[in-house]
Motif scaffolding. Structure first.
Motif, PDB file in Angstrom:
ATOM      1  N   ARG A   1       1.509  -1.089  -0.795  1.00 27.45           N
ATOM      2  CA  ARG A   1      -0.328   0.308   0.124  1.00 27.45           C
ATOM      3  C   ARG A   1       1.148   1.241   0.012  1.00 27.45           C
ATOM      4  NH1 ARG A   1      -4.951  -0.238   0.787  1.00 27.45           N
ATOM      5  NH2 ARG A   1      -6.503  -1.780   1.210  1.00 27.45           N
ATOM      6  N   ALA A   2       2.199   1.078  -0.422  1.00 23.50           N
ATOM      7  CA  ALA A   2       3.129   1.845  -0.354  1.00 23.50           C
ATOM      8  C   ALA A   2       3.553   2.352  -1.346  1.00 23.50           C
ATOM      9  CB  ALA A   2       3.759   2.171   0.770  1.00 23.50           C
ATOM     10  N   ALA A   3       2.904   2.071  -2.482  1.00 27.21           N
ATOM     11  CA  ALA A   3       3.480   2.245  -4.100  1.00 27.21           C
ATOM     12  C   ALA A   3       3.492   3.373  -4.799  1.00 27.21           C
ATOM     13  CB  ALA A   3       2.808   1.423  -5.185  1.00 27.21           C
ATOM     14  N   TRP A   4       4.543   3.530  -5.630  1.00 27.15           N
ATOM     15  CA  TRP A   4       4.571   5.103  -6.497  1.00 27.15           C
ATOM     16  C   TRP A   4       3.620   5.085  -7.602  1.00 27.15           C
ATOM     17  CZ3 TRP A   4       5.447   9.937  -4.009  1.00 27.15           C
ATOM     18  CH2 TRP A   4       6.066   9.874  -3.507  1.00 27.15           C
ATOM     19  N   ALA A   5       3.141   5.589  -7.694  1.00 27.76           N
ATOM     20  CA  ALA A   5       2.334   5.681  -9.704  1.00 27.76           C
ATOM     21  C   ALA A   5       2.782   7.045 -10.095  1.00 27.76           C
ATOM     22  CB  ALA A   5       0.682   6.099  -9.593  1.00 27.76           C
ATOM     23  N   VAL A   6       3.591   6.624 -11.550  1.00 32.28           N
ATOM     24  CA  VAL A   6       4.471   7.087 -12.370  1.00 32.28           C
ATOM     25  C   VAL A   6       2.859   7.095 -13.388  1.00 32.28           C
ATOM     26  CG1 VAL A   6       6.225   7.821 -14.008  1.00 32.28           C
ATOM     27  CG2 VAL A   6       6.641   6.451 -12.114  1.00 32.28           C
ATOM     28  N   ARG A   7       2.993   8.772 -13.345  1.00 29.84           N
ATOM     29  CA  ARG A   7       1.538   8.589 -14.716  1.00 29.84           C
ATOM     30  C   ARG A   7       1.967   9.892 -14.870  1.00 29.84           C
ATOM     31  NH1 ARG A   7      -3.448  10.083 -10.300  1.00 29.84           N
ATOM     32  NH2 ARG A   7      -2.638  12.165 -10.408  1.00 29.84           N
ATOM     33  N   GLU A   8       2.180   9.455 -16.852  1.00 32.67           N
ATOM     34  CA  GLU A   8       2.836  10.592 -17.599  1.00 32.67           C
ATOM     35  C   GLU A   8       1.149  10.234 -18.902  1.00 32.67           C
ATOM     36  OE1 GLU A   8       6.741  10.206 -20.956  1.00 32.67           O
ATOM     37  OE2 GLU A   8       6.574   9.069 -19.449  1.00 32.67           O
ATOM     38  N   THR A   9       1.274  11.538 -20.113  1.00 30.77           N
ATOM     39  CA  THR A   9       0.546  12.082 -20.655  1.00 30.77           C
ATOM     40  C   THR A   9       0.758  10.355 -22.148  1.00 30.77           C
ATOM     41  OG1 THR A   9       0.852  13.872 -20.639  1.00 30.77           O
ATOM     42  CG2 THR A   9       0.123  13.361 -22.538  1.00 30.77           C
ATOM     43  N   ALA A  10      -0.679   9.802 -22.118  1.00 32.95           N
ATOM     44  CA  ALA A  10      -0.866   8.870 -23.548  1.00 32.95           C
ATOM     45  C   ALA A  10      -0.558   7.565 -22.273  1.00 32.95           C
ATOM     46  CB  ALA A  10      -0.153   8.949 -24.596  1.00 32.95           C
TER      47      ALA A  10
ATOM     48  N   LEU B   1       6.555  -0.402  -6.762  1.00 35.18           N
ATOM     49  CA  LEU B   1       6.404  -0.806  -5.386  1.00 35.18           C
ATOM     50  C   LEU B   1       7.063  -1.135  -4.500  1.00 35.18           C
ATOM     51  CD1 LEU B   1       4.749  -2.202  -7.489  1.00 35.18           C
ATOM     52  CD2 LEU B   1       4.456  -4.338  -5.872  1.00 35.18           C
ATOM     53  N   PRO B   2       7.906  -0.862  -3.325  1.00 36.71           N
ATOM     54  CA  PRO B   2       9.173  -0.870  -2.361  1.00 36.71           C
ATOM     55  C   PRO B   2       9.828  -2.388  -2.639  1.00 36.71           C
ATOM     56  CG  PRO B   2       7.489   0.486  -1.325  1.00 36.71           C
ATOM     57  CD  PRO B   2       6.880  -0.372  -2.550  1.00 36.71           C
TER      58      PRO B   2
ATOM     59  N   LEU C   1      11.895   6.898  -6.562  1.00 38.75           N
ATOM     60  CA  LEU C   1      11.860   5.551  -7.153  1.00 38.75           C
ATOM     61  C   LEU C   1      13.067   4.782  -6.689  1.00 38.75           C
ATOM     62  CD1 LEU C   1      10.645   6.588 -11.231  1.00 38.75           C
ATOM     63  CD2 LEU C   1       9.011   6.450  -8.120  1.00 38.75           C
ATOM     64  N   ALA C   2      13.826   5.031  -6.188  1.00 42.66           N
ATOM     65  CA  ALA C   2      15.217   5.298  -5.639  1.00 42.66           C
ATOM     66  C   ALA C   2      15.264   3.351  -4.963  1.00 42.66           C
ATOM     67  CB  ALA C   2      15.812   5.832  -4.855  1.00 42.66           C
ATOM     68  N   ASP C   3      14.566   3.167  -4.119  1.00 43.13           N
ATOM     69  CA  ASP C   3      14.484   1.848  -3.616  1.00 43.13           C
ATOM     70  C   ASP C   3      13.147   0.772  -3.820  1.00 43.13           C
ATOM     71  OD1 ASP C   3      16.818   2.715  -2.049  1.00 43.13           O
ATOM     72  OD2 ASP C   3      15.287   3.290  -1.043  1.00 43.13           O
ATOM     73  N   CYS C   4      12.513   1.622  -5.515  1.00 42.17           N
ATOM     74  CA  CYS C   4      12.045   0.717  -6.023  1.00 42.17           C
ATOM     75  C   CYS C   4      11.855  -0.087  -6.933  1.00 42.17           C
ATOM     76  CB  CYS C   4       9.946   1.469  -6.080  1.00 42.17           C
ATOM     77  SG  CYS C   4       9.288   2.809  -5.110  1.00 42.17           S
ATOM     78  N   VAL C   5      10.677  -0.962  -7.284  1.00 36.70           N
ATOM     79  CA  VAL C   5      10.907  -1.845  -8.462  1.00 36.70           C
ATOM     80  C   VAL C   5       9.593  -2.186  -9.158  1.00 36.70           C
ATOM     81  CG1 VAL C   5      10.325  -3.981  -7.371  1.00 36.70           C
ATOM     82  CG2 VAL C   5      11.525  -4.163  -9.378  1.00 36.70           C
ATOM     83  N   ALA C   6       9.605  -2.042 -10.817  1.00 41.29           N
ATOM     84  CA  ALA C   6       7.911  -1.837 -11.577  1.00 41.29           C
ATOM     85  C   ALA C   6       8.479  -3.300 -12.182  1.00 41.29           C
ATOM     86  CB  ALA C   6       8.139  -0.917 -12.232  1.00 41.29           C
ATOM     87  N   PHE C   7       6.787  -4.206 -12.437  1.00 40.55           N
ATOM     88  CA  PHE C   7       7.171  -4.706 -13.453  1.00 40.55           C
ATOM     89  C   PHE C   7       6.622  -5.067 -14.149  1.00 40.55           C
ATOM     90  CE2 PHE C   7       7.903  -6.280  -8.470  1.00 40.55           C
ATOM     91  CZ  PHE C   7       8.418  -7.164  -8.452  1.00 40.55           C
ATOM     92  N   TYR C   8       6.677  -5.614 -15.322  1.00 43.78           N
ATOM     93  CA  TYR C   8       5.599  -6.125 -15.895  1.00 43.78           C
ATOM     94  C   TYR C   8       4.683  -6.939 -16.445  1.00 43.78           C
ATOM     95  CZ  TYR C   8       9.799  -3.743 -19.158  1.00 43.78           C
ATOM     96  OH  TYR C   8      10.547  -3.189 -20.008  1.00 43.78           O
ATOM     97  N   ALA C   9       3.571  -5.903 -16.653  1.00 43.14           N
ATOM     98  CA  ALA C   9       1.960  -7.119 -16.681  1.00 43.14           C
ATOM     99  C   ALA C   9       2.349  -8.103 -17.490  1.00 43.14           C
ATOM    100  CB  ALA C   9       1.310  -6.297 -16.404  1.00 43.14           C
ATOM    101  N   HIS C  10       3.185  -8.980 -18.231  1.00 45.15           N
ATOM    102  CA  HIS C  10       2.397  -9.085 -19.092  1.00 45.15           C
ATOM    103  C   HIS C  10       2.506 -10.789 -19.005  1.00 45.15           C
ATOM    104  CE1 HIS C  10       2.765  -6.208 -22.221  1.00 45.15           C
ATOM    105  NE2 HIS C  10       3.900  -6.498 -22.291  1.00 45.15           N
ATOM    106  N   ASN C  11       3.708 -11.343 -18.144  1.00 46.66           N
ATOM    107  CA  ASN C  11       3.555 -12.866 -17.489  1.00 46.66           C
ATOM    108  C   ASN C  11       2.611 -13.364 -16.466  1.00 46.66           C
ATOM    109  OD1 ASN C  11       3.974 -13.800 -20.134  1.00 46.66           O
ATOM    110  ND2 ASN C  11       6.433 -12.792 -19.688  1.00 46.66           N
ATOM    111  N   LEU C  12       2.266 -11.738 -15.179  1.00 46.19           N
ATOM    112  CA  LEU C  12       2.152 -12.282 -14.551  1.00 46.19           C
ATOM    113  C   LEU C  12       0.634 -11.538 -14.061  1.00 46.19           C
ATOM    114  CD1 LEU C  12       5.370  -9.979 -12.704  1.00 46.19           C
ATOM    115  CD2 LEU C  12       4.682 -12.235 -12.964  1.00 46.19           C
ATOM    116  N   ASP C  13       0.353 -12.035 -12.437  1.00 45.00           N
ATOM    117  CA  ASP C  13      -1.095 -10.897 -12.679  1.00 45.00           C
ATOM    118  C   ASP C  13      -0.909 -10.122 -11.642  1.00 45.00           C
ATOM    119  OD1 ASP C  13      -4.089 -10.941 -11.624  1.00 45.00           O
ATOM    120  OD2 ASP C  13      -4.556 -13.024 -11.070  1.00 45.00           O
TER     121      ASP C  13
END
Length: 184
Positions: free
Chosen positions: A65-74, A81-82, A135-147
């Motif tokens: 419940r501590a994620a950062w959302a990066v919001r960019e045009t389009a 996620l931490p 974002l220094a201590d966070c990781v993002a995941f591609y959703a293609h092969n994950l739920d």
């Protein structure tokens, strides 16, 4: 790739749409939706209030419940996620990298669980550019092969092999990544 200021200025100047106006082809948001065309460029980092959960089959990879959302045009948001909220021992460095004109040098990660593995399924910015420091201590995941789930809703992957946004029912597009969207 370089972080020198001329290269960055040139890379940042290329974008026509910057969240100030919606293009004529933008979908009209339905009740309860937000248009990704209203997101700014450069992107904004927003603390995400909804719970984010990532599963690999039946294995829970992360919950926060501590994620950062990066919001960019389009783009649909990319959720960072931490690292502390990712199950220990599942991530291994993948090698290689890329450079984002807004966030800096990226490092890629594999998911490994015994004999199972997903290569380059995640990325991080351990030394982000100014403005992306959270974002220094966070990781993002591609959703293609994950739920991937956002507030209980299943997220669908942004089109294209490079982009990592998660499309949820509360978003109106169209979304960058599909055919013909390169100049967005």
């Amino acid at each position: 790739m370089s972080s020198d200021s001329k290269w960055l200025d040139s890379a940042r100047a290329q974008w026509l749409w910057r969240g100030k106006d919606r293009p004529p082809f933008a979908d009209v948001p339905a009740l309860g939706q937000v248009s990704v065309w209203d997101f700014p460029r450069p992107p904004e980092l927003v603390r995400e209030a909804r719970e984010i959960v990532v599963f690999w089959g039946h294995l829970e990879v992360a919950r926060t419940r501590a994620a950062w959302a990066v919001r960019e045009t389009a783009h649909p948001p990319t959720f960072y996620l931490p690292l502390a909220d990712v199950q220990p021992g599942l991530l291994e460095p993948a090698g290689g990298g890329s450079f984002c004109e807004w966030k800096g040098p990226a490092q890629y990660w594999n998911l490994v669980d015994g004999a199972r593995r997903l290569d380059q399924v995640a990325w991080s910015y351990p030394q982000p550019l100014s403005g992306a420091e959270p974002l220094a201590d966070c990781v993002a995941f591609y959703a293609h092969n994950l739920d991937c789930r956002v507030g209980g809703s299943k997220a669908h992957p942004q089109a294209g092999a490079f982009y990592g946004g998660w499309i949820t029912p509360d978003l109106a597009g169209p979304f960058k990544g599909g055919p013909g969207s390169g100049a967005w």
